[in-house]
Design a protein around this motif. Structure first.
Motif, PDB file in Angstrom:
ATOM      1  N   MET A 111       2.168  11.624 -42.553  1.00 18.60           N
ATOM      2  CA  MET A 111       2.171  12.255 -41.234  1.00 18.60           C
ATOM      3  C   MET A 111       3.032  11.418 -40.290  1.00 18.60           C
ATOM      4  N   THR A 112       3.873  12.072 -39.549  1.00 16.19           N
ATOM      5  CA  THR A 112       4.707  11.419 -38.544  1.00 16.19           C
ATOM      6  C   THR A 112       4.143  11.746 -37.170  1.00 16.19           C
ATOM      7  N   ARG A 113       3.949  10.721 -36.353  1.00 18.92           N
ATOM      8  CA  ARG A 113       3.414  10.905 -35.002  1.00 18.92           C
ATOM      9  C   ARG A 113       4.497  10.528 -34.002  1.00 18.92           C
ATOM     10  N   LEU A 114       4.711  11.389 -33.030  1.00 13.88           N
ATOM     11  CA  LEU A 114       5.755  11.185 -32.036  1.00 13.88           C
ATOM     12  C   LEU A 114       5.167  11.416 -30.645  1.00 13.88           C
ATOM     13  N   ASP A 115       5.159  10.361 -29.822  1.00 13.58           N
ATOM     14  CA  ASP A 115       4.688  10.473 -28.443  1.00 13.58           C
ATOM     15  C   ASP A 115       5.919  10.730 -27.581  1.00 13.58           C
ATOM     16  N   VAL A 116       6.021  11.941 -27.044  1.00 17.01           N
ATOM     17  CA  VAL A 116       7.212  12.323 -26.285  1.00 17.01           C
ATOM     18  C   VAL A 116       7.040  12.150 -24.776  1.00 17.01           C
ATOM     19  N   ARG A 117       5.911  11.644 -24.350  1.00 19.36           N
ATOM     20  CA  ARG A 117       5.646  11.531 -22.911  1.00 19.36           C
ATOM     21  C   ARG A 117       6.628  10.617 -22.193  1.00 19.36           C
ATOM     22  N   ASP A 118       7.196   9.636 -22.905  1.00 22.85           N
ATOM     23  CA  ASP A 118       8.146   8.723 -22.276  1.00 22.85           C
ATOM     24  C   ASP A 118       9.600   9.133 -22.491  1.00 22.85           C
ATOM     25  N   ILE A 119       9.813  10.233 -23.185  1.00 24.89           N
ATOM     26  CA  ILE A 119      11.165  10.736 -23.428  1.00 24.89           C
ATOM     27  C   ILE A 119      11.523  11.685 -22.281  1.00 24.89           C
ATOM     28  N   PRO A 120      12.721  11.555 -21.686  1.00 26.63           N
ATOM     29  CA  PRO A 120      13.107  12.490 -20.623  1.00 26.63           C
ATOM     30  C   PRO A 120      12.982  13.940 -21.108  1.00 26.63           C
ATOM     31  N   PRO A 121      12.435  14.820 -20.272  1.00 32.96           N
ATOM     32  CA  PRO A 121      12.206  16.208 -20.694  1.00 32.96           C
ATOM     33  C   PRO A 121      13.405  16.889 -21.346  1.00 32.96           C
ATOM     34  N   VAL A 122      14.604  16.626 -20.868  1.00 32.28           N
ATOM     35  CA  VAL A 122      15.783  17.291 -21.423  1.00 32.28           C
ATOM     36  C   VAL A 122      16.049  16.859 -22.870  1.00 32.28           C
ATOM     37  N   LYS A 123      15.526  15.712 -23.282  1.00 30.69           N
ATOM     38  CA  LYS A 123      15.761  15.200 -24.637  1.00 30.69           C
ATOM     39  C   LYS A 123      14.587  15.435 -25.576  1.00 30.69           C
ATOM     40  N   ARG A 124      13.483  15.956 -25.065  1.00 29.39           N
ATOM     41  CA  ARG A 124      12.281  16.100 -25.897  1.00 29.39           C
ATOM     42  C   ARG A 124      12.485  17.062 -27.061  1.00 29.39           C
ATOM     43  N   HIS A 125      12.919  18.277 -26.779  1.00 29.09           N
ATOM     44  CA  HIS A 125      13.047  19.263 -27.857  1.00 29.09           C
ATOM     45  C   HIS A 125      14.044  18.826 -28.927  1.00 29.09           C
ATOM     46  N   PRO A 126      15.235  18.339 -28.550  1.00 35.07           N
ATOM     47  CA  PRO A 126      16.158  17.871 -29.594  1.00 35.07           C
ATOM     48  C   PRO A 126      15.572  16.744 -30.444  1.00 35.07           C
ATOM     49  N   THR A 127      14.851  15.822 -29.810  1.00 31.33           N
ATOM     50  CA  THR A 127      14.229  14.719 -30.546  1.00 31.33           C
ATOM     51  C   THR A 127      13.175  15.247 -31.510  1.00 31.33           C
ATOM     52  N   ILE A 128      12.361  16.181 -31.052  1.00 36.50           N
ATOM     53  CA  ILE A 128      11.319  16.764 -31.894  1.00 36.50           C
ATOM     54  C   ILE A 128      11.939  17.512 -33.069  1.00 36.50           C
ATOM     55  N   HIS A 129      12.984  18.271 -32.819  1.00 34.81           N
ATOM     56  CA  HIS A 129      13.653  19.001 -33.904  1.00 34.81           C
ATOM     57  C   HIS A 129      14.207  18.036 -34.949  1.00 34.81           C
ATOM     58  N   GLU A 130      14.805  16.929 -34.502  1.00 35.16           N
ATOM     59  CA  GLU A 130      15.346  15.940 -35.441  1.00 35.16           C
ATOM     60  C   GLU A 130      14.247  15.339 -36.301  1.00 35.16           C
ATOM     61  N   GLU A 131      13.139  14.965 -35.677  1.00 35.35           N
ATOM     62  CA  GLU A 131      12.016  14.383 -36.423  1.00 35.35           C
ATOM     63  C   GLU A 131      11.453  15.386 -37.426  1.00 35.35           C
ATOM     64  N   PHE A 132      11.344  16.652 -37.018  1.00 32.14           N
ATOM     65  CA  PHE A 132      10.804  17.682 -37.904  1.00 32.14           C
ATOM     66  C   PHE A 132      11.723  17.877 -39.113  1.00 32.14           C
TER      67      PHE A 132
END
Length: 77
Positions: free
Chosen positions: A1-22
């Motif tokens: 399982m991969t856990r990613l806390d996106v609360r500290d990531i700027p909102p504009v970068k959250r979705h791209p970061t999540i897609h990359e991790e997925f």
């Protein structure tokens, strides 16, 4: 399982970061996201655009006023 806390990531970068991790997940694995709001827009985006997203087994839990834990499973091969 991969856990990613996106609360500290700027909102504009959250979705791209999540897609990359997925994308880096193996089939059958789950990406767990910690967010400051319920990620409904992200769920709908994944449902519409990501074939390997297992929408039927998506889960989200509200842990606190600004903490939501969402599980984005990848379909098994």
């Amino acid at each position: 399982m991969t856990r990613l806390d996106v609360r500290d990531i700027p909102p504009v970068k959250r979705h791209p970061t999540i897609h990359e991790e997925f994308e880096d997940l193996a089939p059958g694995e789950t990406l767990t996201i910690v967010n400051d709001h319920e990620p409904k827009p992200l769920f709908y985006e994944f449902q519409a655009e990501v074939e390997s997203f297992d929408a039927d087994n998506y889960e989200v839990e509200r842990v606190g006023s600004e903490e939501f834990v969402a599980k984005f499973p990848k379909v098994e091969a």
